[in-house]
Design an enzyme around this catalytic site. Sequence first.
Site, mmCIF file in Angstrom:
data_model
loop_
_atom_site.group_PDB
_atom_site.id
_atom_site.type_symbol
_atom_site.label_atom_id
_atom_site.label_comp_id
_atom_site.label_asym_id
_atom_site.label_seq_id
_atom_site.Cartn_x
_atom_site.Cartn_y
_atom_site.Cartn_z
ATOM 1 N N HIS A 415 0.775 -0.970 -0.122
ATOM 2 C CA HIS A 415 -0.072 -0.026 -0.059
ATOM 3 C C HIS A 415 1.128 1.195 0.049
ATOM 4 O O HIS A 415 0.360 2.579 -0.096
ATOM 5 C CB HIS A 415 -0.881 -0.115 1.134
ATOM 6 N N ARG A 416 2.290 1.003 0.293
ATOM 7 C CA ARG A 416 2.990 2.435 0.137
ATOM 8 C C ARG A 416 3.231 2.827 -1.413
ATOM 9 O O ARG A 416 3.500 3.931 -1.658
ATOM 10 C CB ARG A 416 4.462 1.976 0.748
#
Length: 445
Positions: A415-416
């Site tokens: 999700h980064r």
Amino acid sequence: MSAAESLVQVHVPDLGNFKDVAVIDVLVKVGESIEPEAPLITLETEKATMDVPSTVAGVIEKLHVDKGGTVSSGDLVATVRPVAGTAASPESAPAAPRQSAPAPSAPRPAQAEVPTPSAPAPAAVPAPAPRTDMPPIDEPGFSRAHAGPSVRKFARELGVDLSRVKGSGFKDRITHDDVKTFVKGLLPASPGAPAGAGALPAVPAVDFAAFGPIETRPLSRIQRIAGPRLHASWVNIPHVTQFDEADITDLEALRVKLKDAAAAQGIKLTPLAFIVRACIKALQAFPTFNASLDASGANLVLKKYVHVGFAADTPNGLMVPVVREADRKDIYEIARQLGELSEAARGGKLSGAQMQGGSFTISSLGGIGGTAFTPIINAPEVAILGVSRSAYKPVYREGTFVPRLMLPLSLSYDHRVIDGAAAARFTTFLAKTLADPHSLIEAVP
């Protein structure tokens, strides 16, 4: 005075009635500078542990004992070359024994060193301040920790809870290096990571035999290697999983039609070959999924190659061979590579090079079962596709329900790097590509 006469020998002090006492730690190295009263070695009897201190400031010239050995009163511990202007104590002070689990006490302030008249007073060096981002110290656990006084003092100065530190010394004794390693593990892995992110609560040890019969089996070599990597990936990467379905009714019909011709060429044309080919098209359309964060965590490395890894189930555990340059191979060559790599994996003949360089991974459990799962990202990749067992479902089309073969997809992503909207677009594109199998068997330019 000769060089030999200037050396000072440090001996084991009077140990009373104890003989052949175990040396459980050697705290200094040859060439290391030490101060008076600096601990040289740590001894352990059946009742207590104790440090043997230096009687002089200087440099360790030679060590005469080894960790794991034994000593008695009067034995030679070390030869020290004194610092000019210092003198050795007339005799070694007795080592102060202590119980293995002493009550915690505040560290004593360091005594100020009195300078000689011929030299200017050295500037006072402040003791390191305890880190405020450390987990709070569990005092009872700290007092029970298997560590010597110098290590306890060092841990107090850094604010380290010794009950959380794993010892690597003799009989699992905690050393200075163990404390340093623990502190390094708490440092953020990348800019912006929260301090202390590496401090995880320990899982309590349980005596399972207390509840009934047990059998202990060692992990396989592959499990011992893969386990820490999977754990590191799960802890360090914020995983999110996007679930979707693909209609592969037409794909399966085409595969059945082509498999006999492929078998005549020694190729087993499996559904995974089509999935790999579809993923290649999706990665080309969404290059962020074919990338990795650099070591700083501040830059994204976009890869101009497509090396697809796939999870292979073997008798020894899970392995991930890599189909290199997969974007340059047609469906038949991909199928051939999948077969050859799978056979090598099952036979334990995969080379290290055949499991390196992957830019995207597929974990297919369709041949076993399941409806969905959350695969763990194969770091340093940023996404992994999980494929479960396909099944016929009623799908509403043109005013009626029709049976369609639906393939469950589980896309885990970092999700980064990838947000939910991008992940949904990726799986939607992938599903549409799988629903158009004729585009997957086209020749690769």
